[in-house]
Design a protein around this motif. Structure first.
Motif, PDB file in Angstrom:
ATOM      1  N   ALA A 112     -12.779  -6.490   4.525  1.00  0.00           N
ATOM      2  CA  ALA A 112     -11.576  -6.212   3.676  1.00  0.00           C
ATOM      3  C   ALA A 112     -11.548  -5.564   2.756  1.00  0.00           C
ATOM      4  O   ALA A 112     -12.324  -4.905   2.279  1.00  0.00           O
ATOM      5  CB  ALA A 112     -11.929  -7.959   3.286  1.00  0.00           C
ATOM      6  N   VAL A 113     -10.444  -5.350   2.850  1.00  0.00           N
ATOM      7  CA  VAL A 113     -10.221  -4.172   1.184  1.00  0.00           C
ATOM      8  C   VAL A 113      -9.906  -5.171  -0.146  1.00  0.00           C
ATOM      9  O   VAL A 113      -9.579  -5.777  -0.462  1.00  0.00           O
ATOM     10  CB  VAL A 113      -8.799  -3.730   1.507  1.00  0.00           C
ATOM     11  CG1 VAL A 113      -8.428  -2.523   0.260  1.00  0.00           C
ATOM     12  CG2 VAL A 113      -8.799  -2.938   2.796  1.00  0.00           C
ATOM     13  N   PRO A 114     -11.130  -4.790  -1.367  1.00  0.00           N
ATOM     14  CA  PRO A 114     -11.111  -5.112  -2.380  1.00  0.00           C
ATOM     15  C   PRO A 114      -9.976  -4.611  -3.373  1.00  0.00           C
ATOM     16  O   PRO A 114     -10.894  -3.524  -4.197  1.00  0.00           O
ATOM     17  CB  PRO A 114     -12.236  -4.986  -2.698  1.00  0.00           C
ATOM     18  CG  PRO A 114     -13.006  -4.297  -2.440  1.00  0.00           C
ATOM     19  CD  PRO A 114     -12.148  -3.427  -1.114  1.00  0.00           C
ATOM     20  N   PHE A 115      -8.360  -5.507  -3.309  1.00  0.00           N
ATOM     21  CA  PHE A 115      -7.365  -4.458  -3.623  1.00  0.00           C
ATOM     22  C   PHE A 115      -7.512  -4.469  -5.557  1.00  0.00           C
ATOM     23  O   PHE A 115      -7.357  -6.284  -5.503  1.00  0.00           O
ATOM     24  CB  PHE A 115      -6.571  -4.529  -3.185  1.00  0.00           C
ATOM     25  CG  PHE A 115      -5.025  -4.097  -3.112  1.00  0.00           C
ATOM     26  CD1 PHE A 115      -5.112  -3.099  -3.442  1.00  0.00           C
ATOM     27  CD2 PHE A 115      -4.149  -4.939  -3.643  1.00  0.00           C
ATOM     28  CE1 PHE A 115      -3.504  -2.084  -4.304  1.00  0.00           C
ATOM     29  CE2 PHE A 115      -2.699  -4.761  -3.808  1.00  0.00           C
ATOM     30  CZ  PHE A 115      -2.632  -3.048  -4.586  1.00  0.00           C
ATOM     31  N   ARG A 116      -7.363  -3.949  -6.137  1.00  0.00           N
ATOM     32  CA  ARG A 116      -7.395  -3.681  -7.244  1.00  0.00           C
ATOM     33  C   ARG A 116      -5.950  -3.820  -7.826  1.00  0.00           C
ATOM     34  O   ARG A 116      -5.877  -2.226  -7.708  1.00  0.00           O
ATOM     35  CB  ARG A 116      -8.720  -3.807  -8.275  1.00  0.00           C
ATOM     36  CG  ARG A 116      -8.937  -4.186  -9.613  1.00  0.00           C
ATOM     37  CD  ARG A 116      -9.871  -4.242 -10.292  1.00  0.00           C
ATOM     38  NE  ARG A 116      -9.791  -4.371 -12.247  1.00  0.00           N
ATOM     39  CZ  ARG A 116     -10.004  -5.323 -13.001  1.00  0.00           C
ATOM     40  NH1 ARG A 116     -10.292  -6.391 -11.730  1.00  0.00           N
ATOM     41  NH2 ARG A 116      -9.638  -5.625 -13.472  1.00  0.00           N
ATOM     42  N   PHE A 117      -5.502  -3.802  -8.848  1.00  0.00           N
ATOM     43  CA  PHE A 117      -4.518  -3.172  -9.391  1.00  0.00           C
ATOM     44  C   PHE A 117      -3.572  -3.585 -10.569  1.00  0.00           C
ATOM     45  O   PHE A 117      -4.321  -5.325 -10.404  1.00  0.00           O
ATOM     46  CB  PHE A 117      -2.598  -3.493  -8.150  1.00  0.00           C
ATOM     47  CG  PHE A 117      -2.939  -4.666  -8.403  1.00  0.00           C
ATOM     48  CD1 PHE A 117      -1.059  -5.124  -8.868  1.00  0.00           C
ATOM     49  CD2 PHE A 117      -3.174  -5.190  -7.189  1.00  0.00           C
ATOM     50  CE1 PHE A 117      -1.347  -6.946  -9.003  1.00  0.00           C
ATOM     51  CE2 PHE A 117      -2.350  -6.482  -6.864  1.00  0.00           C
ATOM     52  CZ  PHE A 117      -1.715  -7.512  -7.998  1.00  0.00           C
ATOM     53  N   GLN A 118      -3.318  -3.301 -11.514  1.00  0.00           N
ATOM     54  CA  GLN A 118      -3.411  -3.511 -13.162  1.00  0.00           C
ATOM     55  C   GLN A 118      -2.740  -2.139 -14.026  1.00  0.00           C
ATOM     56  O   GLN A 118      -2.165  -0.863 -13.238  1.00  0.00           O
ATOM     57  CB  GLN A 118      -4.733  -3.960 -14.190  1.00  0.00           C
ATOM     58  CG  GLN A 118      -5.207  -2.335 -13.852  1.00  0.00           C
ATOM     59  CD  GLN A 118      -6.446  -2.760 -14.766  1.00  0.00           C
ATOM     60  OE1 GLN A 118      -6.695  -3.955 -14.981  1.00  0.00           O
ATOM     61  NE2 GLN A 118      -8.118  -1.947 -14.244  1.00  0.00           N
ATOM     62  N   ASN A 119      -1.831  -2.617 -14.930  1.00  0.00           N
ATOM     63  CA  ASN A 119      -1.776  -1.471 -15.157  1.00  0.00           C
ATOM     64  C   ASN A 119      -0.491  -0.467 -14.883  1.00  0.00           C
ATOM     65  O   ASN A 119      -0.025   1.151 -14.506  1.00  0.00           O
ATOM     66  CB  ASN A 119      -2.144  -0.323 -16.394  1.00  0.00           C
ATOM     67  CG  ASN A 119      -3.669  -1.121 -17.654  1.00  0.00           C
ATOM     68  OD1 ASN A 119      -3.212  -2.038 -17.713  1.00  0.00           O
ATOM     69  ND2 ASN A 119      -4.044  -0.762 -16.815  1.00  0.00           N
TER      70      ASN A 119
END
Length: 346
Positions: A112-119
C-alpha cells in the motif's frame, strides 16, 4: 577382462555426463526460479489496470527489472502468469526471486501507499498530490473534488467539500479507484468527528463543516500551533458579536494572489464572498485544508475578550492581541513601521 574394463569406463563416463547435465539443469532451475533476480535500483514496479500481459513483460525487460529476462519469461510461462497477472504497486528488493516476484504479480500481493498530506491550500494542490501517488491522474481527482453531486452524497456542497479531507497518513493501494479513495476519506472523516468533537461543535452552535471553515482561517493566520486556540477564541468572539471577521487570509484567498505579504486597502475592495472585510460570518468554504490542530483549536478555543490582533513587529510569527481599537491601533502602527523598515510594500 579388458572388455569389462572398457564397459565400466564407458559407464563411468555416462554417469559423469548424467551427473554434470543434472547439476547444470539443477543450477539453471535454481537460477531461473529461486536465485535473487532483481537487477534494478527502483523500489517498486507498477502494473496498470487492464495493462496487457505482453506490455508488462516488455517493460520488465526494457526497464531492466530482472537480471535475465529469458529466465523470467520461462518461469512466467511455467507459473501461468499470463492468465493471472494483477495490477498494483509491487515492492522490489535485491533478494527477490523470479518465483516470488511472479507469485506476487499473480496474487496481487502489492504494498500500500502511505499517503500523507497536509498544508494544502487548494483543491488543485490536493488533486496533484493524489495524482502523484495513485494510478489515476490529477485531472480525474480534481473533477471529483469539483463534483457537486458527489459532494452532496457525503453531506457537503461544492464549496465546503474540501473540508472532508482530514490531513493524516493513510494506507491505500496504488490502483484503488478514485471514487473508492474519496469514499475512504469520507469514512475517516466520520471517525474523526466522534461524539466528543460533535458535542463541542454543537456547543459553539456550529456544524462540523463550519468548524472546519473557521479552522482553515485559524490555520491561515497561525504560524505556531500553540497560538491557534487564542486566535480561534478571537474569531469566535467576533462571530458571537456579529462583527466582520476581517481575516487577512480570506482576503488573500479572495484575490487569488498568494504572493501578497502586506494586505492593502485595494485588496479589501474585492467583491467576493470569501472577503470577510465585506461579508459577515464565515465564508462559503475553507480557504485552505484545515489541519487537525486547527480544528481542535476551534473546538477547544481559549476564552478571552480579545477581538483584535496584529502580527508582532519582531516577525516571530506570533501576534499581539487587543480588546479595544486604541490598543489595536498601537500594535498595528508598530507592525506597519516594521514592514516599512524592511521595505515590504505588498
Amino acid at each position: 577382462m579388458a572388455e569389462n574394463r572398457k564397459k565400466n569406463s564407458a559407464l563411468k563416463v555416462i554417469l559423469i555426463i548424467i551427473l554434470v547435465v543434472g547439476l547444470a539443469v539443477a543450477w539453471i532451475g535454481y537460477q531461473a526460479f529461486m536465485a535473487p533476480s532483481i537487477a534494478t535500483s527502483e523500489e517498486y514496479f507498477y502494473v496498470h489496470t487492464d495493462e496487457p500481459y505482453e506490455s508488462v513483460i516488455k517493460r520488465i525487460e526494457d526497464e531492466g527489472i530482472v537480471k535475465n529476462p529469458s529466465y523470467f519469461n520461462y518461469v512466467a510461462k511455467a507459473m501461468d502468469l499470463q492468465t493471472g497477472i494483477k495490477p498494483g504497486r509491487y515492492k522490489l528488493s535485491k533478494d527477490l526471486s523470479n518465483r516470488r516476484f511472479i507469485g506476487n504479480l499473480r496474487g496481487g500481493y502489492q504494498e500500500a501507499v502511505p499517503f500523507r498530506f497536509q498544508n494544502l491550500r487548494l483543491k488543485e494542490n490536493f488533486a496533484g498530490a493524489l495524482g502523484k501517488n495513485f494510478e489515476a491522474d490529477s485531472t480525474t481527482f480534481l473533477n471529483l473534488l469539483n463534483n457537486e453531486a458527489l459532494a452532496e452524497k457525503y453531506g457537503f456542497n461544492k464549496d465546503n467539500f474540501f473540508s472532508m479531507f482530514i490531513p493524516n497518513t493513510y494506507e491505500i493501494y496504488w490502483n484503488t479507484k478514485p471514487e473508492e479513495i474519496i469514499d475512504r476519506f469520507s469514512k475517516e472523516y466520520a471517525k474523526f468527528w466522534n461524539a466528543d468533537r460533535k458535542a463541542k461543535a454543537a456547543a459553539l452552535n456550529m456544524t462540523p463543516e463550519e468548524v472546519s471553515v473557521l479552522a482553515s482561517i485559524v490555520k491561515g493566520e497561525a504560524l505556531h500551533v500553540d497560538e491557534m486556540p487564542e486566535i480561534a477564541g478571537l474569531y469566535i468572539n467576533r462571530l458571537k458579536r456579529g462583527m466582520l471577521l476581517q481575516a487577512d487570509p480570506t482576503v488573500i484567498f479572495a484575490n487569488n494572489d498568494f504572493t501578497i505579504r502586506r494586505v492593502l486597502n485595494r485588496h479589501l475592495t474585492i467583491d467576493n464572498p470569501y472577503n470577510t472585510y465585506r461579508y459577515k460570518g464565515l465564508p462559503p468554504g475553507p480557504i485552505m485544508m484545515p489541519s487537525i490542530a486547527s480544528i481542535d483549536a476551534v473546538l477547544n478555543y481559549n476564552q478571552h475578550e480579545y477581538i483584535y490582533m496584529c502580527a508582532k513587529d519582531d516577525f516571530s510569527g506570533y501576534h499581539n492581541f487587543a480588546k479595544t481599537v486604541a490598543e489595536h491601533q498601537v500594535n498595528a502602527r508598530k507592525f506597519q513601521q516594521a514592514l516599512d523598515a524592511r521595505n515590504i510594500k505588498k
